[in-house]
Scaffold this motif. Structure first.
Motif, PDB file in Angstrom:
ATOM      1  N   PRO A 120     -14.205  18.438  -9.521  1.00 39.12           N
ATOM      2  CA  PRO A 120     -12.999  17.745  -9.043  1.00 39.12           C
ATOM      3  C   PRO A 120     -13.217  16.231  -8.937  1.00 39.12           C
ATOM      4  N   VAL A 121     -12.172  15.494  -9.296  1.00 35.73           N
ATOM      5  CA  VAL A 121     -12.191  14.038  -9.238  1.00 35.73           C
ATOM      6  C   VAL A 121     -10.927  13.567  -8.526  1.00 35.73           C
ATOM      7  N   ALA A 122     -11.075  12.596  -7.639  1.00 34.18           N
ATOM      8  CA  ALA A 122      -9.939  11.929  -7.000  1.00 34.18           C
ATOM      9  C   ALA A 122     -10.130  10.435  -7.187  1.00 34.18           C
ATOM     10  N   ILE A 123      -9.067   9.765  -7.661  1.00 35.84           N
ATOM     11  CA  ILE A 123      -9.107   8.320  -7.861  1.00 35.84           C
ATOM     12  C   ILE A 123      -7.861   7.739  -7.208  1.00 35.84           C
ATOM     13  N   ARG A 124      -8.075   6.842  -6.248  1.00 38.59           N
ATOM     14  CA  ARG A 124      -6.952   6.221  -5.523  1.00 38.59           C
ATOM     15  C   ARG A 124      -6.970   4.719  -5.741  1.00 38.59           C
ATOM     16  N   ILE A 125      -5.779   4.172  -5.976  1.00 40.42           N
ATOM     17  CA  ILE A 125      -5.596   2.726  -6.108  1.00 40.42           C
ATOM     18  C   ILE A 125      -4.615   2.301  -5.029  1.00 40.42           C
ATOM     19  N   THR A 126      -5.038   1.360  -4.196  1.00 41.01           N
ATOM     20  CA  THR A 126      -4.217   0.910  -3.071  1.00 41.01           C
ATOM     21  C   THR A 126      -4.083  -0.602  -3.102  1.00 41.01           C
ATOM     22  N   ARG A 127      -2.843  -1.042  -2.883  1.00 40.80           N
ATOM     23  CA  ARG A 127      -2.575  -2.473  -2.784  1.00 40.80           C
ATOM     24  C   ARG A 127      -2.019  -2.764  -1.396  1.00 40.80           C
ATOM     25  N   THR A 128      -2.692  -3.675  -0.691  1.00 37.99           N
ATOM     26  CA  THR A 128      -2.215  -4.168   0.602  1.00 37.99           C
ATOM     27  C   THR A 128      -2.222  -5.685   0.500  1.00 37.99           C
ATOM     28  N   GLY A 129      -1.021  -6.260   0.475  1.00 36.49           N
ATOM     29  CA  GLY A 129      -0.923  -7.704   0.248  1.00 36.49           C
ATOM     30  C   GLY A 129      -1.415  -8.034  -1.146  1.00 36.49           C
TER      31      GLY A 129
END
Length: 148
Positions: A33-42
């Motif tokens: 299993p693979v999880a990839i998260r991209i988050t933008r804050t400001g």
């Protein structure tokens, strides 16, 4: 369960009003299993990628791979373009096709409180597949089974 195992936050609730996050959960019958998260804050755009030791359809196992890095605005624009091309926000949640060989591609998005999830089984070439592949590309990881 894989997301809880690695301590990944919920994108469907408790999300910061100013943040934007997108996550691919890749569960393959023949791969880890693979999880990839991209988050933008400001102006800060971060990518977090996790791989577990288990198998897609069974116990997810324990964390075996992790990376994180800052992305640039060009990467964010590529992600936004891929989301638009896939019509992510308009896709139905379920594709209603599952099998025993292949992979489940779950992509979640939370855009300042607006949440959506799309779940597809081994998507063929096309905009949704390209969106999922972009997560792997931005992480610098190679998908173990490129055709699934």
């Amino acid at each position: 369960m894989p997301l809880a195992r690695i301590g990944e936050p919920s994108l469907s609730c408790g999300h910061a009003a100013e943040a934007q996050s997108y996550r691919l959960l890749w569960l393959n019958s023949q791969g880890h299993p693979v999880a990839i998260r991209i988050t933008r804050t400001g102006d800060v755009i971060m990518l977090y990628a996790f791989q577990l030791s288990g198998w897609g359809g069974t116990d997810p196992g324990s964390l075996t791979g992790y990376t994180h890095r800052r992305l640039d605005n060009g990467d964010w624009i590529r992600l936004q373009t891929a989301l638009k091309n896939a019509e992510f926000w308009r896709l139905p949640t379920s594709g209603n096709l599952y099998g025993s060989h292949g992979g489940q591609w779950v992509i979640e998005g939370n855009d300042r409180g607006r949440y959506h999830l799309v779940d597809r089984w081994s998507p063929a070439a096309g905009p949704y597949r390209a969106l999922g592949d972009l997560f792997f590309e931005l992480s610098g990881w190679i998908k173990p089974y490129p055709n699934q």
